[in-house]
Structure formats: structure tokens, C-alpha cells
Write an enzyme that holds these catalytic residues in place. Structure first.
Site, PDB file in Angstrom:
ATOM      1  N   LYS A  53       0.839  -1.200   0.000  1.00  0.00           N
ATOM      2  CA  LYS A  53       0.000   0.000   0.000  1.00  0.00           C
ATOM      3  C   LYS A  53       0.874   1.250   0.000  1.00  0.00           C
ATOM      4  O   LYS A  53       0.608   2.207  -0.745  1.00  0.00           O
ATOM      5  CB  LYS A  53      -0.945  -0.018   1.206  1.00  0.00           C
ATOM      6  CG  LYS A  53      -2.083  -1.014   1.019  1.00  0.00           C
ATOM      7  CD  LYS A  53      -2.785  -1.416   2.293  1.00  0.00           C
ATOM      8  CE  LYS A  53      -3.750  -2.561   2.003  1.00  0.00           C
ATOM      9  NZ  LYS A  53      -4.327  -3.185   3.192  1.00  0.00           N
ATOM     10  N   GLN A  97      -4.935  -2.056   9.315  1.00  0.00           N
ATOM     11  CA  GLN A  97      -4.869  -3.403   8.746  1.00  0.00           C
ATOM     12  C   GLN A  97      -5.521  -4.414   9.686  1.00  0.00           C
ATOM     13  O   GLN A  97      -5.236  -4.442  10.887  1.00  0.00           O
ATOM     14  CB  GLN A  97      -3.398  -3.767   8.473  1.00  0.00           C
ATOM     15  CG  GLN A  97      -3.198  -5.058   7.722  1.00  0.00           C
ATOM     16  CD  GLN A  97      -3.711  -5.026   6.284  1.00  0.00           C
ATOM     17  OE1 GLN A  97      -3.677  -4.005   5.609  1.00  0.00           O
ATOM     18  NE2 GLN A  97      -4.199  -6.145   5.801  1.00  0.00           N
ATOM     19  N   ASP A 120     -11.467   2.290   3.777  1.00  0.00           N
ATOM     20  CA  ASP A 120     -11.805   0.861   3.731  1.00  0.00           C
ATOM     21  C   ASP A 120     -13.306   0.670   3.511  1.00  0.00           C
ATOM     22  O   ASP A 120     -13.740  -0.421   3.140  1.00  0.00           O
ATOM     23  CB  ASP A 120     -11.450   0.198   5.085  1.00  0.00           C
ATOM     24  CG  ASP A 120     -10.234  -0.708   4.992  1.00  0.00           C
ATOM     25  OD1 ASP A 120      -9.974  -1.241   3.894  1.00  0.00           O
ATOM     26  OD2 ASP A 120      -9.562  -0.868   6.021  1.00  0.00           O
TER      27      ASP A 120
HETATM   28  N1  GUN Z   1      -7.240  -7.378   5.848  1.00  0.00           N
HETATM   29  C1  GUN Z   1      -7.613  -8.136   4.795  1.00  0.00           C
HETATM   30  N2  GUN Z   1      -8.299  -7.400   3.896  1.00  0.00           N
HETATM   31  C2  GUN Z   1      -8.363  -6.154   4.394  1.00  0.00           C
HETATM   32  C3  GUN Z   1      -8.939  -4.944   3.927  1.00  0.00           C
HETATM   33  O1  GUN Z   1      -9.552  -4.861   2.867  1.00  0.00           O
HETATM   34  N3  GUN Z   1      -8.753  -3.868   4.738  1.00  0.00           N
HETATM   35  C4  GUN Z   1      -8.121  -3.933   5.918  1.00  0.00           C
HETATM   36  N4  GUN Z   1      -8.031  -2.836   6.652  1.00  0.00           N
HETATM   37  N5  GUN Z   1      -7.571  -5.040   6.395  1.00  0.00           N
HETATM   38  C5  GUN Z   1      -7.699  -6.138   5.622  1.00  0.00           C
END
Ligand code: GUN
Length: 286
Positions: A53, A97, A120
Site C-alpha cells: 500500500k 490493517q 476501507d
Molecule cells: N485485511 C484483509 N483485507 C483487508 C482490507 O480490505 N482492509 C483492511 N483494513 N484489512 C484487511
């Protein structure tokens, strides 16, 4: 005849090129989209995602901050970081995350993120806006699924879409987005009695269950669009989707590969959300 592969990587690259152009335009006005990514603990897979990211931000000319908190950090520490990021004017998007360590309540953390920075799309207000069809930041993987289908030139309106999986991250929001695109939507899950029969009636089949190669050709109507959201690590070390790709290949009309299908779209949609949040806070495009 073999199904046509939907190349997520290519679609994702095309969207990133569009984002880069928009970002350059914003930079002329002194606006730089900013994303904060927060990782608690040192789960290796999560660490890789967080790194990807930050790299995507760098490539697109975004500002990014990565906050790595120790596994033992308290919920209070995390909430106080979120409070600080909510107030920071150079940050337009905040992503914590998941999964979080067990001693931290996921809901309390998601609720604490400002809706305006909820890139998100997990905040209850974002989810509510999605359901009633109001403008909101959309969850990245579901939004990526819809974008892939549309950019492949596949009509969604009037089709029967079957979603296998009902998670808050993928199954439920992707079903809502398909409904918003005027599909007739059925959601199947682990307690569904006749899943194979239902799946076989799908024009569009979206699979998000987290079980390697669980869905074979017997679940697929000839010519159907099969979207595989799963990414599973096999004992051999190789990656596999939730769909048995080789088994389904001669039945489906379109299929997403794993890797290289839905995966690359998720981070791209996160970048798009961060760009959108930066534009909204600066009242651009209203
Ligand atoms: N962990 C797995 N997929 C995601 C996601 O789309 N967003 C976040 N914040 N954590 C994740």
C-alpha cells in the site's frame, strides 16, 4: 471453449494511470492525497500488504505514513493514534490493517475512524450509505469486483448474481453493489442447503469463502462470469483461489485468475478512495 480470462492486473494498471493523471492535476492546486496505514503486530502477510500500500502511494505521487505498533500495544494507544490521524489535514484516508490482535476490539477501532477518511468503507455510516445508495467510500475489494466486470464490458443489470460468502469485508458489500447495479442477487453461505443448485443458476458468480479450490465446474452455469475473490496459500507454497480454475475453465464464459485477478484491484481501489477523499475535503468536483 475455454473461458476468457479477466486480467485484473491490466485493468488495475489502466485505473492507476487515470489516478496518476488526476493526482498530477490536484498537485497543481497544491493538494496531495495522503494515506495513513496502521499495522499492529508483525503478522508477515499483513506486513507485506502494508508495504504494498505504501509503495502504491509512492508510485502515484501520494503522501503516505505507515504506523507500525507493537503487538502488545493497548486499544487506547491505537485509538489515540486514530484520533491524531483524524485531525491531521495532510491525511485523507486511514486504513487499520485487519485482523487486529485479540485484545483489541475491532468494532471500537473501525467506529473511531472519521467517516470522511474511511477509505476501507468499513465504518457503519459508510455501510449504511452503501445500502441506501447514498454516495460513500466503497469497500475496496467489492468495488474492484464491480469495476472489473464493467470494464470487461459485461452487463450487470437484469442478471442473476450469486455471491458465495457473507463476510462484512466482501460477501455482504459485493451483494449490495451488485443490487445497486440492478442485478437480481442471491447470497449463499455455509448453511445454505442447496448451494450447487443455486450457484448453477448464476449468470455472475462471485466466490469469497476462503477455501482453496472449493468451487468446481458442477457449480457453474455454462457461459457464466466467475469472479474468484479467494487467495489461499497451498501447502506447496503456491497460491490458489476459492475456485478450481482448471476445472471451471471449459464451463465458464469469463473467469478471474488467482493471482492476477481480483487481488491487484483491491489496492488500486484503495488509492481511488484516497483520491476521492482528498477531493471531497477540498470540495473539488462538487
Ligand atoms: N485485511 C484483509 N483485507 C483487508 C482490507 O480490505 N482492509 C483492511 N483494513 N484489512 C484487511
Amino acid at each position: 471453449m475455454s473461458a476468457q480470462r479477466i486480467e485484473g492486473k491490466q485493468i488495475s494498471d489502466a485505473i492507476r494511470a487515470e489516478i496518476a493523471i488526476e493526482t498530477a492535476k490536484l498537485a497543481e492546486q497544491g493538494i496531495i492525497p495522503g494515506l495513513a496505514v496502521v499495522l499492529v503486530g508483525n503478522d508477515p502477510a499483513s506486513s507485506v500488504y502494508v508495504g504494498s500500500k505504501a509503495k502504491a502511494c509512492e508510485q502515484l505521487g501520494f503522501y503516505s505514513e505507515v504506523h507500525r505498533l507493537e503487538e502488545q500495544s493497548s486499544q487506547e494507544d491505537l485509538l489515540s493514534l486514530i484520533d491524531q490521524l483524524n485531525k491531521q489535514s495532510n491525511i485523507h484516508g486511514i486504513l487499520v490493517q485487519l485482523p487486529l490482535p485479540k485484545h483489541i476490539e475491532e468494532k471500537a477501532v473501525i467506529d473511531a475512524i472519521s467517516v470522511h477518511k474511511d477509505v476501507d468503507g468499513f465504518h457503519p455510516v459508510s455501510v449504511g450509505n452503501l445500502v441506501i445508495g447514498d454516495d460513500s467510500l466503497l469497500p475496496c475489494t467489492p468495488a474492484g469486483v464491480i469495476e472489473m466486470i464493467k470494464r470487461t464490458g459485461i452487463e450487470i443489470a437484469g442478471k442473476h448474481a450469486v455471491v458465495i460468502g457473507r463476510s462484512n469485508i466482501v460477501g455482504k458489500p459485493v451483494a449490495m453493489l451488485l443490487l445497486r447495479e440492478h442485478a437480481t442477487v442471491t447470497i449463499c453461505h455455509s448453511k445454505t442447503a442447496n448451494m450447487e443448485e443455486i450457484a448453477k443458476t448464476a449468470d455472475i458468480l462471485v466466490v469469497a469463502i476462503g477455501k482453496p479450490k472449493a468451487i468446481g465446474a458442477s457449480f457453474v452455469k455454462p457461459g457464466a462470469v466467475v469472479i474468484d475473490v479467494g487467495i489461499n496459500r497451498l501447502p506447496s507454497g503456491k497460491l490458489a483461489g476459492d475456485v478450481d480454475y482448471d476445472d471451471v475453465l471449459d464451463t465458464a464464459g469469463y473467469i478471474t485468475p488467482v493471482p492476477g485477478g481480483v487481488g491487484p484491484m483491491t489496492i488500486t481501489m484503495l488509492m481511488l478512495n484516497t483520491l476521492k477523499a482528498a477531493k471531497q475535503v477540498n470540495r473539488i468536483g462538487e
